[in-house]
Design a protein around this motif. Structure first.
Motif: not given
Ligand code: NAD
Length: 359
Positions: A278-281, A73, A88, A283, A291
């Motif tokens: 990991h987060g929502s990336a 998120v 979050e 970028d 991935n």
């Protein structure tokens, strides 16, 4: 029928969850697990739809499910929202609402990606750690807490607190996990300074009597932070409280150097949520670059912990190893100049590598 609630979330969430879903569906078809998946909204996606990062319907869906799969998120679109309305918060409320008190984070080195670690290969080659972090207590939730002005001076305060039941239930989770691994449990505390963690050490030592096959050791948190860098392969299961676990689990995950590879499970009594670390990336969102392997490995954890399908969990993990052996890489884990594949192709490759034709 086993009910799964799926929250794809924001950013790359929908892409990685779609890839993981392909793997899950393939396993379900072959193993006849009888899975029934329902999708719901959480985070920014939920804010857009209903002005609430965790609508009541989403919490109900999660509460009624045997397991929850979550993508990630958050994102810049919602950064200016007030604290209670940030994406979050939806995730935190979901964890709390399901009383997911045990966070399991494996940090395992994939030999094919050894060079991605910031540490020298000889230090990390044999790293295979499971961090078990208590997730619903400690200084993050203790009362009293607050900010105040005393004699014209600002003061902030929080309370570190655990009762023995909270410690005992997370200790049992860790000991049972150790029994299924190399049977070594290191409990991390600061018992030389903090009464809360002196109790932690006492209770963990009491629980150890139920698990004579597991070797228990204790380590102060400052030393543990150092040992994770100095000689990380010494650890099997690391058990610790919420705040120390927050810090140490991030440190342990970075030993592997590949945030797109690491899954997690958050477990409660009869409830569980599985998500990549990991987060929502934002970028790389929407570009088929993410991935999906961390999410796929989270599905393997779900098969293991929620559905007791250990052999299928291992098959999914073996399929991930196989695609890495084949040299298939998304951009985040590719060596400079190497060819890369996208999220969808990686998901499809894992499905192929499951070799289900002989079922
Ligand atoms: P992030 O984990 O989203 O991204 C950090 C870096 O890692 C980025 O360069 C990103 O492109 C890369 N990355 C992450 N996952 C990847 C994947 N699967 N494949 C390839 N590359 C990947 O962390 P951030 O940038 O600090 O946060 C972005 C947003 O995610 C923020 O809104 C933050 O609050 C949120 N967040 C959510 C969660 C969660 O949902 N559990 C966790 C952390 C951060």
């Amino acid at each position: 029928m086993k009910k799964i609630a799926i929250f794809a979330g924001d950013g790359i969430g929908p892409e990685i969850v779609a890839a993981a879903r392909q793997v899950l569906d393939a396993v379900d078809q072959a193993a006849h697990l009888g899975l029934h998946c329902t999708e719901g909204l959480v985070g920014g996606a939920a804010l857009d739809a209903s002005d609430d990062p965790l609508p009541v319907a989403s919490l109900q869906l999660a509460m009624a499910a045997d397991a929850v799969i979550l993508g990630a998120v958050g994102g810049p679109r919602w950064d200016a929202y007030p604290p209670a309305k940030r994406p979050e918060q939806g995730l935190l409320r979901l964890r709390k609402g399901l009383d997911l008190y045990a966070n399991l984070r494996p940090a395992q080195i994939f030999p094919q990606l050894l060079d991605a670690s910031p540490l020298r290969p000889e230090l990390v080659r044999d790293v295979d750690i499971l961090v078990v972090r208590e997730l619903t207590g400690d200084i993050y939730f203790g009362q009293p807490r607050g900010l105040e002005v005393v004699d014209g001076k600002r003061r902030g305060f929080n309370t570190m607190v655990y009762d023995e039941d909270e410690i005992r239930r997370i200790a049992h989770v860790a000991f049972r996990a150790a029994q299924g691994r190399r049977k070594q449990l290191c409990s991390v505390d600061k018992a030389n300074v903090l009464e809360t963690t002196r109790l932690w050490r006492e209770v963990v030592t009491e629980v150890a009597r139920d698990y004579p096959d597991v070797q228990l050791s204790h380590m102060y948190v400052d030393n543990a932070a150092m040992q994770l860098i100095r000689a990380p392969a010494q650890f099997d299961v690391l058990l610790t409280g919420n705040m120390f676990g927050d810090i140490l689990s991030d440190e342990a995950s970075q030993l592997t150097g590949s945030i797109g590879m690491l899954p997690s499970a958050s477990l409660g009594e009869g409830r569980a949520m599985y998500e990549p670390i990991h987060g929502s990336a934002p970028d790389i969102a929407g570009q088929d670059k993410a991935n999906p392997l961390a999410t796929i490995l989270s599905v393997a954890m779900m098969l293991r912990h929620s559905f007791h399908a250990e052999s299928w969990a291992q098959r999914v993990e073996a399929a991930v190893q196989r695609v890495l052996d084949q040299g298939l890489r998304t951009a985040d884990i590719a060596a400079p100049g190497a060819s890369v594949i996208g999220t969808k192709a990686m998901g499809a490759a894992v499905v192929n590598a499951l070799s289900l034709k002989d079922q």
